[in-house]
Design a protein around this motif. Sequence first.
Motif, mmCIF file in Angstrom:
data_model
loop_
_atom_site.group_PDB
_atom_site.id
_atom_site.type_symbol
_atom_site.label_atom_id
_atom_site.label_comp_id
_atom_site.label_asym_id
_atom_site.label_seq_id
_atom_site.Cartn_x
_atom_site.Cartn_y
_atom_site.Cartn_z
ATOM 1 N N TRP A 92 -53.998 46.472 32.365
ATOM 2 C CA TRP A 92 -54.739 46.055 30.758
ATOM 3 C C TRP A 92 -54.399 47.100 29.751
ATOM 4 O O TRP A 92 -54.060 46.693 28.735
ATOM 5 N N GLY A 93 -54.664 48.559 30.006
ATOM 6 C CA GLY A 93 -54.326 49.435 29.150
ATOM 7 C C GLY A 93 -53.014 49.490 28.585
ATOM 8 O O GLY A 93 -52.665 49.616 27.258
ATOM 9 N N LYS A 94 -51.774 49.301 29.253
ATOM 10 C CA LYS A 94 -50.574 49.108 28.903
ATOM 11 C C LYS A 94 -50.254 47.944 28.385
ATOM 12 O O LYS A 94 -49.480 48.049 26.961
ATOM 13 N N LEU A 95 -50.995 46.882 28.659
ATOM 14 C CA LEU A 95 -50.759 45.543 27.580
ATOM 15 C C LEU A 95 -51.249 45.758 26.318
ATOM 16 O O LEU A 95 -50.605 45.268 25.252
ATOM 17 N N GLY A 96 -52.294 46.360 26.253
ATOM 18 C CA GLY A 96 -52.978 46.743 24.887
ATOM 19 C C GLY A 96 -51.876 47.675 23.881
ATOM 20 O O GLY A 96 -51.919 47.374 22.789
ATOM 21 N N ASP A 97 -51.137 48.655 24.613
ATOM 22 C CA ASP A 97 -50.357 49.402 23.838
ATOM 23 C C ASP A 97 -49.171 48.621 23.389
ATOM 24 O O ASP A 97 -48.736 48.550 22.379
ATOM 25 N N LEU A 98 -49.080 47.504 23.985
ATOM 26 C CA LEU A 98 -47.633 46.759 23.530
ATOM 27 C C LEU A 98 -47.966 45.827 22.917
ATOM 28 O O LEU A 98 -47.254 45.162 21.991
ATOM 29 N N VAL A 144 -61.390 49.238 30.214
ATOM 30 C CA VAL A 144 -60.386 50.000 29.616
ATOM 31 C C VAL A 144 -60.326 49.672 28.116
ATOM 32 O O VAL A 144 -59.904 50.329 27.204
ATOM 33 N N GLY A 145 -60.570 48.307 27.951
ATOM 34 C CA GLY A 145 -60.467 47.792 26.595
ATOM 35 C C GLY A 145 -61.529 48.433 25.503
ATOM 36 O O GLY A 145 -61.110 48.784 24.527
ATOM 37 N N GLY A 419 -53.895 53.144 25.214
ATOM 38 C CA GLY A 419 -54.161 52.341 26.264
ATOM 39 C C GLY A 419 -53.852 52.627 27.571
ATOM 40 O O GLY A 419 -54.768 52.739 28.531
ATOM 41 N N ALA A 420 -52.422 53.261 27.829
ATOM 42 C CA ALA A 420 -52.099 53.681 29.066
ATOM 43 C C ALA A 420 -52.765 54.726 29.663
ATOM 44 O O ALA A 420 -53.229 55.104 30.667
ATOM 45 N N GLY A 421 -52.859 55.934 28.717
ATOM 46 C CA GLY A 421 -53.785 56.971 29.220
ATOM 47 C C GLY A 421 -55.099 56.756 29.452
ATOM 48 O O GLY A 421 -55.863 57.136 30.679
ATOM 49 N N THR A 422 -55.921 55.844 28.722
ATOM 50 C CA THR A 422 -57.284 55.560 28.865
ATOM 51 C C THR A 422 -57.424 54.856 30.389
ATOM 52 O O THR A 422 -58.303 54.738 30.776
ATOM 53 N N GLY A 423 -56.306 53.965 30.328
ATOM 54 C CA GLY A 423 -56.340 53.207 31.707
ATOM 55 C C GLY A 423 -56.113 53.838 32.803
ATOM 56 O O GLY A 423 -56.912 53.773 33.744
ATOM 57 N N ALA A 424 -55.479 54.901 32.893
ATOM 58 C CA ALA A 424 -54.946 55.942 34.050
ATOM 59 C C ALA A 424 -56.501 56.668 34.062
ATOM 60 O O ALA A 424 -56.715 56.843 35.506
ATOM 61 N N SER A 425 -57.156 57.189 33.182
ATOM 62 C CA SER A 425 -58.548 57.818 33.321
ATOM 63 C C SER A 425 -59.420 56.746 33.789
ATOM 64 O O SER A 425 -59.999 57.239 34.848
ATOM 65 N N THR A 426 -59.422 55.578 33.456
ATOM 66 C CA THR A 426 -60.412 54.734 33.928
ATOM 67 C C THR A 426 -60.148 54.414 35.608
ATOM 68 O O THR A 426 -60.972 54.057 36.307
#
Length: 535
Positions: A92-98, A144-145, A419-426
């Motif tokens: 989800w985090g990466k999709l938000g970045d894209l 993550v969103g 998004g990817a970084g927040t997703g990784a932390s979450t």
Amino acid sequence: MVTKDGTTGAAASPVSAAEVAAPAEAGGLGFSHRQIMITMSGLVIAMLLAMLDNMIVAPALPTIVGELGGLDHLAWVATGYILASTVSTPIWGKLGDLYGRRIIFISSVVIFLVGSVLCGMSQDMTQLIAFRAIQGLGAGGLMVGVMSIIGEMIPPRDRSKYQGLMMAVMPVAMIGGPLIGGFITDNLDWRWAFYVNLPLGVVTLVVCWITLGKLPKGAGKARIDWLGSALLTVWITALVLITSWGGVQYDWGSAQILGLAALTVVAFVAFIVVQRRAAEPIMPLRVFNSLNFNLAGGLAFISGFAMFGAIGFLPQFQQFVQGTSATNSGLLLAPMMVSAMIVSLGGGLLISKTGHYKALPIAGTVLITISLALFATMDVNTSTFMSGVYMAILGAGMGGLMQTSTLIAQNSIELRDMGAGTGASTFLRNMGSSLGISLLGAVYVNHLTDSLVGAGVKDISTSATSMTPQSLRALPEAARHIFQQAVTDGVTALFMWGAVVAAVGIVIAVFIRQVPLRGGPAAAIKEAELVEASA
């Protein structure tokens, strides 16, 4: 020479003025305080959805199992949800970045609501487990969103006071959830434990659709890293199955567990290889180049491990040993939730005012370690007042740690990887939660059964797995005392191991570096000097 994490040193790789200035744009999207607060109302409701769901469903589970059958699969009602949420978080985090935060976040809310409706329509346990996984898939995007949107709207220097508001959701969820779930179970149909998500979800959709229009739309042209996503799903699933099944359903040395261990290692190595080569990796390894990001991730893991270990197993002690009801055991978590909220809000304001944050994770991990060690000293005579004091200390530690670890992680990455970084932390926090529940659960069960064996109880499986607070009260006093002592032995053992893990967090917190938060006066001056020097 300025490094990518904001420190100086001749040996570190240099960063151009443009690279330094670019991350400072995070939060510079023109949102006024009023717009931020309106948007936050929708985000708070979304966070409430994710946190409240499990708390409402828990009191209804005995009724659900009684109607649908399938007691042997009860654990998978929670495991399916947690597993889907953990796996989907970085995706989800990466999709938000894209593709932009707005459309991706709203999509996750819709999936969560669809899963809620399907859960309410379930006709058997298999359907319920599958639909709970759909719910978890959406919940991963909710968590993550929310943090990614806050990270994109607000500079790190001001972000802490807004993130602290999110901690106010925890007392509502942890205390209100069991009350709502108990009321629904007693007075309505259990299916409303899932349908209750709909009105909150609709409000979230309307508010976020209206207020998130100013967020960047995203490129929308990059290819999704499907292979990386598949490998991520495989190794996480295998790892969670190991911790869920090992020593319980299968022996640790069994072919099933060893096979899952081999699958975990192979899939993880393959995942790393794919992430290094993918054009748009689902979890960009560059976010792990920052020492502070890695340390913050370690703290996120430990906070998830400690928090869910405490919340997951304290009710066992409260109900079986202290004699509280299921609804009241939720209320007895209030000292932990309230202290977490107070410290989080106060810490957020302090960080926003001073720009200094290192003391909070150190103090937080120290308090968590102390509280878990105190829980490990409990016996059958420990009062609800004393356990409440221990919970207040634990909550204070969580308040100093949870939002600060996210803030440090987001301050260590560039806006393109928010998004990817927040997703990784979450993701790391969710992994800590999953492993904490399964590993500490194994410790609890093993010590409980060993204590019963030592007391000469013959039918261990029936005594340990079929006991309810109601049936315990019907036993003779001597038998009741034996079981209460066994529960106490199991709970204190898991808290002692939890304290050991939390103590590692103290070491991690000490090594965090005080890097200026983007958006503050000092950071702005340094960035202006770098731009001027490069001209």
